[in-house]
Structures are given as structure tokens and as C-alpha cells.
Design an enzyme around this catalytic site. Structure first.
Site, PDB file in Angstrom:
ATOM      1  N   GLY A  43       0.813  -1.219   0.000  1.00 45.85           N
ATOM      2  CA  GLY A  43       0.000   0.000   0.000  1.00 45.85           C
ATOM      3  C   GLY A  43       0.839   1.260   0.000  1.00 45.85           C
ATOM      4  O   GLY A  43       0.553   2.218  -0.724  1.00 45.85           O
ATOM      5  N   CYS A  44       1.895   1.260   0.801  1.00 47.11           N
ATOM      6  CA  CYS A  44       2.755   2.444   0.901  1.00 47.11           C
ATOM      7  C   CYS A  44       3.519   2.682  -0.402  1.00 47.11           C
ATOM      8  O   CYS A  44       3.740   3.819  -0.799  1.00 47.11           O
ATOM      9  CB  CYS A  44       3.717   2.304   2.076  1.00 47.11           C
ATOM     10  SG  CYS A  44       2.837   2.164   3.659  1.00 47.11           S
ATOM     11  N   THR A  45       3.878   1.597  -1.071  1.00 43.26           N
ATOM     12  CA  THR A  45       4.554   1.717  -2.362  1.00 43.26           C
ATOM     13  C   THR A  45       3.607   2.306  -3.397  1.00 43.26           C
ATOM     14  O   THR A  45       3.971   3.245  -4.119  1.00 43.26           O
ATOM     15  CB  THR A  45       5.086   0.348  -2.823  1.00 43.26           C
ATOM     16  OG1 THR A  45       6.049  -0.110  -1.865  1.00 43.26           O
ATOM     17  CG2 THR A  45       5.731   0.441  -4.198  1.00 43.26           C
TER      18      THR A  45
END
Length: 153
Positions: A43-45
Site C-alpha cells: 500500500g505504501c509503495t
């Protein structure tokens, strides 16, 4: 959490290259400050790459984009290098800034409670006051939504 209309808390933190960034460095221009849980997770990527993909449009609006998580500068350098992220990723290792912004919160997974980063984005105006806050961010389409808010300034 800091409500719109309130002054954004000051900070000074290192980025992925060890360079210090203070909120005051960006006075006179909008700042997108997004808090994410962990470098190089799915998700952060996706969130960080979406901000990177839209970076030229943010720059057209004179807005600075800053990401922040608790992992150190070395982790950020690896993350930025792997995905070609060209904006500052700030390391708030002791989560002091995240606490000021209200995003260091109790979370729960599989019945276990722990402290972690609530995925949140702040749009800070050129005067240093919060213009908008997104809580419980869903990654897909978020960078574009933030860009639209920046372009409305």
C-alpha cells in the site's frame, strides 16, 4: 489530529539522503504531507509511486510533496532508490512529529493492539495553516484527489 484552519506543527527531520527538512523551509508554498506506515510495503509503495507519478503536476502548482514514516533514512534511501521516488521521504524514528500531528495511534490487527501510523494526509497552505486533512486514506486515487485540492488553492 490538526483541524483545518489551525497552524501546522513545526518539524525538522532528515530525508532519505540525510538532508534536514523543516516545515519553515516551505513557507509561502503549499505542502502535501502524507504519513504512511512503512517503506516498501504494497500500500505504501502504491501511494508513494502515485505521488511520484503526479509530481510534475504538483510542481506546476508550486506544491511540495513530503512523505513521512518511522523508519530511518537508510530504509527511505533504499525505498526511494528502488521506486525512483524523487521527493523527500522524512524519517520520524521516534514518532515525535507524528504524535504532534495526531497520526501515531493505537491500531489493532488479529486482535493484537499496537501503536502505529494512521495513513493520513495534510494539505498545508502557504501560510502554514492546515487547509485540508484526509483521514483513513484509501490509496487508490488518493494522490489525484490531493492534487485536485492543491490546484483549487
Amino acid at each position: 489530529m490538526i483541524d483545518p484552519g489551525k497552524k501546522a506543527p513545526a518539524f525538522s527531520l532528515p530525508d532519505q539522503e540525510g538532508k534536514q527538512h523543516s516545515l519553515a523551509d516551505y513557507a509561502g508554498r503549499p505542502v502535501v504531507l502524507y504519513f504512511y506506515p512503512k517503506d516498501d510495503t504494497p500500500g505504501c509503495t502504491r501511494e508513494s509511486c502515485a505521488f511520484q507519478d503526479n509530481l510534475p503536476k504538483f510542481k506546476n502548482s508550486k506544491a511540495a510533496v513530503l512523505g513521512m514514516s518511522v523508519l530511518n533514512s537508510a530504509s527511505k534511501a533504499k525505498f526511494a532508490g528502488k521506486y525512483g521516488l524523487k521527493f523527500p521521504l522524512l524519517a520520524d524514528e521516534d514518532h515525535a512529529v507524528m504524535e504532534k500531528y495526531g497520526v501515531w495511534q493505537e491500531k489493532s490487527m488479529y486482535g493484537k493492539k499496537y501503536m502505529g501510523v494512521a495513513r493520513t494526509t495534510y494539505l498545508i497552505g502557504p501560510d502554514g495553516k492546515v487547509l485540508k486533512r484526509w483521514d483513513g486514506v484509501k490509496v487508490d486515487g488518493h494522490a489525484e484527489e490531493v492534487l485536485a485540492a492543491v490546484q483549487d488553492i
